[in-house]
Design an enzyme around this catalytic site. Sequence first.
Site, PDB file in Angstrom:
ATOM      1  N   CYS A   2      -2.362  23.735 100.997  1.00  0.00           N
ATOM      2  CA  CYS A   2      -3.106  22.703 100.458  1.00  0.00           C
ATOM      3  C   CYS A   2      -4.563  22.934 100.745  1.00  0.00           C
ATOM      4  O   CYS A   2      -5.108  23.538 101.564  1.00  0.00           O
ATOM      5  CB  CYS A   2      -2.773  21.563 101.671  1.00  0.00           C
ATOM      6  SG  CYS A   2      -0.953  21.245 101.623  1.00  0.00           S
ATOM      7  N   ARG A  28      -6.334  28.309  95.892  1.00  0.00           N
ATOM      8  CA  ARG A  28      -5.254  28.266  97.202  1.00  0.00           C
ATOM      9  C   ARG A  28      -3.947  28.262  96.764  1.00  0.00           C
ATOM     10  O   ARG A  28      -3.146  28.454  97.534  1.00  0.00           O
ATOM     11  CB  ARG A  28      -5.829  27.062  98.071  1.00  0.00           C
ATOM     12  CG  ARG A  28      -7.290  27.380  98.632  1.00  0.00           C
ATOM     13  CD  ARG A  28      -7.648  26.099  99.308  1.00  0.00           C
ATOM     14  NE  ARG A  28      -6.843  25.894 100.666  1.00  0.00           N
ATOM     15  CZ  ARG A  28      -7.258  26.253 101.856  1.00  0.00           C
ATOM     16  NH1 ARG A  28      -8.064  27.092 101.777  1.00  0.00           N
ATOM     17  NH2 ARG A  28      -6.533  25.936 102.887  1.00  0.00           N
ATOM     18  N   TRP A  74       0.514  21.946  98.573  1.00  0.00           N
ATOM     19  CA  TRP A  74       1.267  22.868  98.304  1.00  0.00           C
ATOM     20  C   TRP A  74       2.518  22.395  99.129  1.00  0.00           C
ATOM     21  O   TRP A  74       2.431  22.269 100.529  1.00  0.00           O
ATOM     22  CB  TRP A  74       0.721  24.074  98.785  1.00  0.00           C
ATOM     23  CG  TRP A  74       1.458  25.351  98.431  1.00  0.00           C
ATOM     24  CD1 TRP A  74       1.609  26.121  97.282  1.00  0.00           C
ATOM     25  CD2 TRP A  74       2.417  26.187  99.507  1.00  0.00           C
ATOM     26  NE1 TRP A  74       2.378  27.314  97.525  1.00  0.00           N
ATOM     27  CE2 TRP A  74       2.893  27.400  98.731  1.00  0.00           C
ATOM     28  CE3 TRP A  74       2.634  25.994 100.873  1.00  0.00           C
ATOM     29  CZ2 TRP A  74       3.646  28.308  99.374  1.00  0.00           C
ATOM     30  CZ3 TRP A  74       3.485  26.858 101.540  1.00  0.00           C
ATOM     31  CH2 TRP A  74       3.984  27.929 100.543  1.00  0.00           C
ATOM     32  N   ASN A 100      -3.468  19.036 105.562  1.00  0.00           N
ATOM     33  CA  ASN A 100      -3.032  20.436 105.527  1.00  0.00           C
ATOM     34  C   ASN A 100      -2.474  20.950 106.618  1.00  0.00           C
ATOM     35  O   ASN A 100      -3.058  20.851 107.765  1.00  0.00           O
ATOM     36  CB  ASN A 100      -4.352  21.348 105.261  1.00  0.00           C
ATOM     37  CG  ASN A 100      -3.969  22.944 105.081  1.00  0.00           C
ATOM     38  OD1 ASN A 100      -2.961  23.027 104.796  1.00  0.00           O
ATOM     39  ND2 ASN A 100      -4.802  23.601 105.152  1.00  0.00           N
ATOM     40  N   GLY A 101      -1.404  21.353 106.683  1.00  0.00           N
ATOM     41  CA  GLY A 101      -0.534  22.034 107.754  1.00  0.00           C
ATOM     42  C   GLY A 101       0.804  21.379 108.003  1.00  0.00           C
ATOM     43  O   GLY A 101       1.320  20.932 106.984  1.00  0.00           O
ATOM     44  N   GLU A 479       1.662  48.310  97.634  1.00  0.00           N
ATOM     45  CA  GLU A 479       0.889  47.254  97.209  1.00  0.00           C
ATOM     46  C   GLU A 479       1.014  47.267  95.437  1.00  0.00           C
ATOM     47  O   GLU A 479       1.042  46.353  95.046  1.00  0.00           O
ATOM     48  CB  GLU A 479      -0.480  47.896  97.694  1.00  0.00           C
ATOM     49  CG  GLU A 479      -1.713  46.788  96.953  1.00  0.00           C
ATOM     50  CD  GLU A 479      -1.827  45.649  97.336  1.00  0.00           C
ATOM     51  OE1 GLU A 479      -0.632  45.081  98.245  1.00  0.00           O
ATOM     52  OE2 GLU A 479      -2.445  44.976  96.633  1.00  0.00           O
ATOM     53  N   LYS A 483       1.641  43.658  93.774  1.00  0.00           N
ATOM     54  CA  LYS A 483       0.970  43.035  92.631  1.00  0.00           C
ATOM     55  C   LYS A 483       1.762  43.013  91.599  1.00  0.00           C
ATOM     56  O   LYS A 483       1.655  41.952  90.975  1.00  0.00           O
ATOM     57  CB  LYS A 483       0.053  44.197  92.385  1.00  0.00           C
ATOM     58  CG  LYS A 483      -1.550  43.645  92.242  1.00  0.00           C
ATOM     59  CD  LYS A 483      -2.417  43.157  93.371  1.00  0.00           C
ATOM     60  CE  LYS A 483      -1.640  42.455  94.538  1.00  0.00           C
ATOM     61  NZ  LYS A 483      -2.586  42.157  95.729  1.00  0.00           N
ATOM     62  N   GLU A 486       4.046  39.659  92.223  1.00  0.00           N
ATOM     63  CA  GLU A 486       3.676  38.465  92.278  1.00  0.00           C
ATOM     64  C   GLU A 486       3.111  37.926  91.190  1.00  0.00           C
ATOM     65  O   GLU A 486       3.059  36.567  90.731  1.00  0.00           O
ATOM     66  CB  GLU A 486       2.517  38.516  93.399  1.00  0.00           C
ATOM     67  CG  GLU A 486       1.890  39.283  93.824  1.00  0.00           C
ATOM     68  CD  GLU A 486       0.653  39.167  94.776  1.00  0.00           C
ATOM     69  OE1 GLU A 486       0.448  37.859  95.435  1.00  0.00           O
ATOM     70  OE2 GLU A 486      -0.101  39.974  95.084  1.00  0.00           O
ATOM     71  N   HIS A 502      17.783  58.124  99.169  1.00  0.00           N
ATOM     72  CA  HIS A 502      18.777  57.505 100.400  1.00  0.00           C
ATOM     73  C   HIS A 502      19.224  56.075  99.937  1.00  0.00           C
ATOM     74  O   HIS A 502      19.662  55.422 100.661  1.00  0.00           O
ATOM     75  CB  HIS A 502      17.968  57.499 101.583  1.00  0.00           C
ATOM     76  CG  HIS A 502      17.532  58.817 102.124  1.00  0.00           C
ATOM     77  ND1 HIS A 502      18.473  59.554 102.643  1.00  0.00           N
ATOM     78  CD2 HIS A 502      16.377  59.364 102.380  1.00  0.00           C
ATOM     79  CE1 HIS A 502      17.931  60.751 102.856  1.00  0.00           C
ATOM     80  NE2 HIS A 502      16.763  60.792 102.627  1.00  0.00           N
ATOM     81  N   LYS A 601      -3.088  31.149  98.117  1.00  0.00           N
ATOM     82  CA  LYS A 601      -4.245  32.128  98.540  1.00  0.00           C
ATOM     83  C   LYS A 601      -4.131  32.117 100.083  1.00  0.00           C
ATOM     84  O   LYS A 601      -4.412  33.375 100.640  1.00  0.00           O
ATOM     85  CB  LYS A 601      -5.450  31.777  98.074  1.00  0.00           C
ATOM     86  CG  LYS A 601      -6.702  32.953  98.186  1.00  0.00           C
ATOM     87  CD  LYS A 601      -6.523  33.879  97.445  1.00  0.00           C
ATOM     88  CE  LYS A 601      -7.630  35.189  97.716  1.00  0.00           C
ATOM     89  NZ  LYS A 601      -7.099  36.291  97.225  1.00  0.00           N
TER      90      LYS A 601
END
Length: 606
Positions: A2, A28, A74, A100-101, A479, A483, A486, A502, A601
């Site tokens: 948020c 965000r 969000w 927010n939270g 990484e 990337k 996402e 394995h 974000k």
Amino acid sequence: MCGIIGCVGRGDETLDTLVHGLAKLEYRGYDSAGVALATDTVDVCKKSGKIDDLRAALESRTLSGPVGIGHTRWSTHGPPTDENAHPHRDCRGEVAVVHNGIIENYQSLRDELASAGHEFRSDTDTEVVPHLIEDALADGANPETAVREAIARLEGSYAVAVVIAGVDAIFAARNDSPLVLGIDDGEEGTGDAPGGAYYLASDVPAFRDHTDRVVYLDDGEFARLSSRGWRVTTLDGEPVEKAVDTVDWDPEETGKSGYDHFMLKEIHEQPRALRQCLRGRVDELSGTVDLGDLGDLTPRAVQFVACGTSYHAAIYAAQLFEEAGIPAKAYLASEYASKTPPIGDALVIGVTQSGETADTLSALREARRRGARTLAVTNTVGSTAARECDHTLYIRAGPEIGVAATKTFASQLAALNLLSLSVTSVSDSRDVIAGLRELPGAVQEILDDSNAEAVAETYGDAGAYFFIGRGLHYPVALEGALKMKEITYKHAEGFAAGELKHGPLALVTENTPVFAVVTGDDEMARKTIGNVKEVEARDAPVVAVTDGQSDVERYADHVLRVPDTHRRIAAVVANVQLQLVAYHTAAQLDRSIDKPRNLAKSVTVE
Ligand code: F6R
């Protein structure tokens, strides 16, 4: 996560300022947006979807008022609907709140309020707040006291902003979620500046076009902003002296500068970001690093805590420390407390570009509770991690807007290299420093001449993507996969190259390209090439990311070339090629690259 914006003192421009601020917070991640403006009444307009949906809804409304708050949501409690979007109001529609939270005790508060006759219109935890304020006002409290009393009843994490009908002020408070004030024409510390404009937001870009003077709120603090000035107190009303800081980056840095996406712009900004990270910190002649006022760290052991991309940087850094003879381990921040690793003399390092990631902050707090010294490696001046840790090392990457971390990862790796050089003894420190000096140029070479787009075109419809690497290239493989998944929404996994046989090898087919990161021509490179041959034998296409030192190209269908650099630096440059592959694959698929679905974000909930 948020995003909150609030402003007072902008006159007729209040609504535009709020909507503009919300657009600046889009990075965000969010699924709905809304605004509330207060005069003698409180008017709210909110919509699920994008800010353009909110703009469209506002066209048929006349919202005006000298004071207002806005929010991008969000979802955590309840789906992204118009009703669940913020701001939320009390029964009489005279109090509006954005948050927010997560309010952990919201269910018991809601039950209590509902049985006292309050009517709820949303599924959210936030909606208890305006109703608590309504009760306090009905009991005769003045507006500020009513807000304080309501907030005192909340448990959990929050950044909250409130407007009330007939009150020319915004009230705000924070606990575990970021909140920063923007000061235009205010006098430092006094809050006494008639005619000024004042802002509050989850992050500086929301108001950076209007002012560069900021005040970071700390947990447990309460702010009152009115057209007459600003004031910060504790939740109990004790005055708190706050410093007014100046942010030193330009609002232009938060624009796209002609690139199609922030992510591509930020990939291309890496040479500059790396130069900024290194500037004034390395002396090539003496082979030394000076990290300014970082203090005397000399750790006997190091524990890293981090999430996502930053965790990959932490794995990389742990290896640097291990190589220098200092026991080091990287922990996923969200797992740290449950593992309760022994601390001893360890320095606990939180790697977090935002400095606001709840999991990382919580791990750092746990480390401090157990007596550890803490260091934040972060991009964000004034962030919670920077303020709470004993020491801070800034990576100086500049603002990163794309949800997918790119330039901040490169800058984290560079800064962690500097850290390892400054607190350990590295036998080839001169070579590493020379490599770091060449790093911005090496990245530029890739950006100028990468064939990543053609590779992305070739494999755009692959079933899945695998990434392998050993040693310092293992976090690069992780990484590269993160990337890819996402921003393309396609299945991608990174593996330590030796682990492929394995189990994961069962997934490898002619429709699953394998990206192998192989630089140099040492034992490690030769072993990875052995793994490449295993893949090739199963008909999987191989894309080698290589400096051409080994013969891996013989087994590869495509080559993504990187300059021949120091082994530590090779990981940073190899990653740039993988960023570009992910970007171009996502672009072909027409994905929402800067704001991938479901992601945020700054992840400010645990
Ligand atoms: C991936 C990404 C995330 C973040 C993670 C931690 O591209 O950006 O995985 O790395 O959420 O964020 P910070 O570094 O802000 O703690």
